[in-house]
Design an enzyme around this catalytic site. Structure first.
Site, short mmCIF file in Angstrom:
data_model
loop_
_atom_site.label_atom_id
_atom_site.label_comp_id
_atom_site.label_asym_id
_atom_site.label_seq_id
_atom_site.Cartn_x
_atom_site.Cartn_y
_atom_site.Cartn_z
N ASP A 49 0.89 -1.27 0.07
CA ASP A 49 0.05 0.04 0.00
C ASP A 49 0.70 1.07 0.06
O ASP A 49 2.04 1.33 0.13
CB ASP A 49 -1.01 -0.11 1.21
CG ASP A 49 -0.24 -0.43 2.41
OD1 ASP A 49 0.96 0.07 2.37
OD2 ASP A 49 -0.82 -0.71 3.52
N ASP A 51 1.26 5.12 1.64
CA ASP A 51 0.91 6.31 2.56
C ASP A 51 1.62 7.42 2.33
O ASP A 51 2.43 7.54 1.70
CB ASP A 51 1.44 5.84 4.04
CG ASP A 51 0.64 4.40 4.61
OD1 ASP A 51 -0.67 4.24 4.23
OD2 ASP A 51 1.34 3.56 5.13
N ASP A 128 10.03 3.89 13.26
CA ASP A 128 10.77 2.50 14.25
C ASP A 128 11.95 2.09 13.39
O ASP A 128 12.90 2.35 14.17
CB ASP A 128 9.70 1.39 14.09
CG ASP A 128 9.18 1.13 12.87
OD1 ASP A 128 9.51 1.73 11.80
OD2 ASP A 128 8.37 0.33 12.54
#
Length: 412
Positions: A49, A51, A128
């Site tokens: 996907d 973002d 992260d």
């Protein structure tokens, strides 16, 4: 990194995502492709996907798109919906607040921390892993790296942004995701990340069981469940991850066969994963070469699965299918000429149980003769023509007319 030094082309980006990026840019906002999609495009892989990150606030994004809906009470995001159920997630750049900015009420700290807007650089340092902190700028088609992610992509290395112990304490599931990225991308763990997992492994038990369950199934959807759980066992993460579960070498090998099936186009469902996780323990508890009533086998299979299913709130239908798989394997492993053989063949879980038994026989070398015998019987049953009725069709029986109900004469 300018356009002529990286392989990302707009032809590789989802068209609806490009519409969002361009509209934000035309209205004077920064518009970046962010996260895993940039990483995958740089590795010349197909992103799952796309973002978008921007300096526009969620309310500003909503004013620009009629098909935008704001979601999340604590972490406000803009979801822009397109035809076919497609959703493009747009997040405003955020930063880590200073201690003197936090509200006096500690209960409000989490929601406040997640909604302090900042610069793209500050947003990158909140992420992260370095390979997930890369941005693609639609204004000049460059790749922006604030955290050393390009260097780690080149070295094929997983490295945490900041101190691993601190970042794993913030979100323990990051330890599992680090192992997942290693398996999916064929990268290596940085030494500091490995040491951080060793130190923080017990706190993953504090993560929500529903989230762990979803992450676990996501591993098998990517075809890396066996390798990740093997690595989790080696780093001390597996037992707190799965509420005391201890795997063994043969179980990990079986799970890797399931991953191979996934890569070959055969999806792996949750009941199959559950049965595979506990198959070795089940066969030790219910040896097929020992006489045992099937009712007792069903009871023991339920006892083995119930702690896991109860901890992760697994639906009764899924746990029932996993139990039926284990019981079916027991009955198939006993061999043919057993009572109820014909009825067993009509059970809907038997074909799946036979596949799992065949995978187990590939791991341990046992039950190969039983698998071959059952396959031969099932293949013969499938090739056998359906019985036909050559008799003349009988005329439908006419319905008997019911006699009218007699009413008694009125009393005088």
């Amino acid at each position: 990194m300018p356009r002529d030094r990286h392989p990302i082309s707009r032809k590789l980006i989802d068209p609806d995502t490009l519409k969002v990026l361009y509209r934000l840019h035309r209205h004077g906002h920064k518009a970046y492709l962010v996260g895993g999609s940039v990483r995958d495009l740089l590795l010349e892989r197909r992103p799952k996907d796309f973002d978008v990150g921007t300096d526009a606030s969620p309310n500003q994004v909503k004013k620009l798109f009629k098909n935008c809906f704001l979601v999340g009470r604590r972490f406000r995001l803009a979801h822009i919906r397109f035809a076919g159920g497609k959703v493009i997630e747009v997040a405003t750049f955020r930063r880590k607040p200073k201690e003197d900015e936090l509200p006096e009420d500690p209960a409000e700290h989490f929601g406040f921390r997640e909604n302090v807007f900042g610069t793209p650089r500050e947003d990158a340092f909140r992420r992260d892993f370095t390979i997930n902190g890369l941005f693609y700028d639609i204004s000049d088609f460059s790749v922006i790296d604030h955290v050393g992610g390009l260097e780690d992509l080149e070295a094929r290395r997983i490295r945490v942004i900041g101190d691993p112990t601190e970042r794993f304490t913030e979100d323990p599931v990051r330890m599992l995701r680090a192992l997942e990225f290693c398996a999916r991308l064929d990268f290596t763990l940085d030494a500091s990340v490995r040491e951080g997992i060793y130190a923080c492994a017990p706190i993953i038990a504090e993560a929500a069981p529903a989230r762990i369950r979803e992450e676990l199934m996501e591993l098998f959807r990517h075809g890396v469940g066996g390798r990740v759980l093997r690595d989790a066992s080696a780093t001390g993460l597996l037992e707190p991850l799965l509420a005391g579960y201890r795997g063994d070498e043969r179980t990990f090998a079986l799970l890797e066969i399931l991953d191979r099936h996934h890569r070959q186009g055969r999806p792996v469902e949750e009941p199959y994963v559950l049965a595979a996780l506990y198959l070795e323990r089940f066969l030790r508890t219910c040896p097929p070469d020992e006489p045992m009533p099937v009712t007792e086998v069903v009871r023991r299979a339920g006892l083995i699965l119930s702690p896991h299913c109860r901890y992760f709130s697994i639906a009764r239908g899924i746990s029932h299918q996993a139990r039926e798989l284990l019981v079916g394997i027991f009955r198939l492993a006993r061999g043919r000429r057993q009572r109820g053989e014909q009825r067993l063949l009509t059970h809907p879980m038997i074909p799946h149980a036979l596949k799992l038994l065949a995978d187990w026989s590939e791991v341990c070398g046992d039950y190969r003769s039983q698998v071959a015998a059952w396959r031969e019987l099932i293949d013969a049953a499938e090739k056998k023509p359906m019985p036909t009725d050559d008799k003349k069709p009988q005329r439908p029986r006419s319905r008997r007319r019911r006699k009218p109900r007699r009413t008694p004469p009125p009393k005088k």
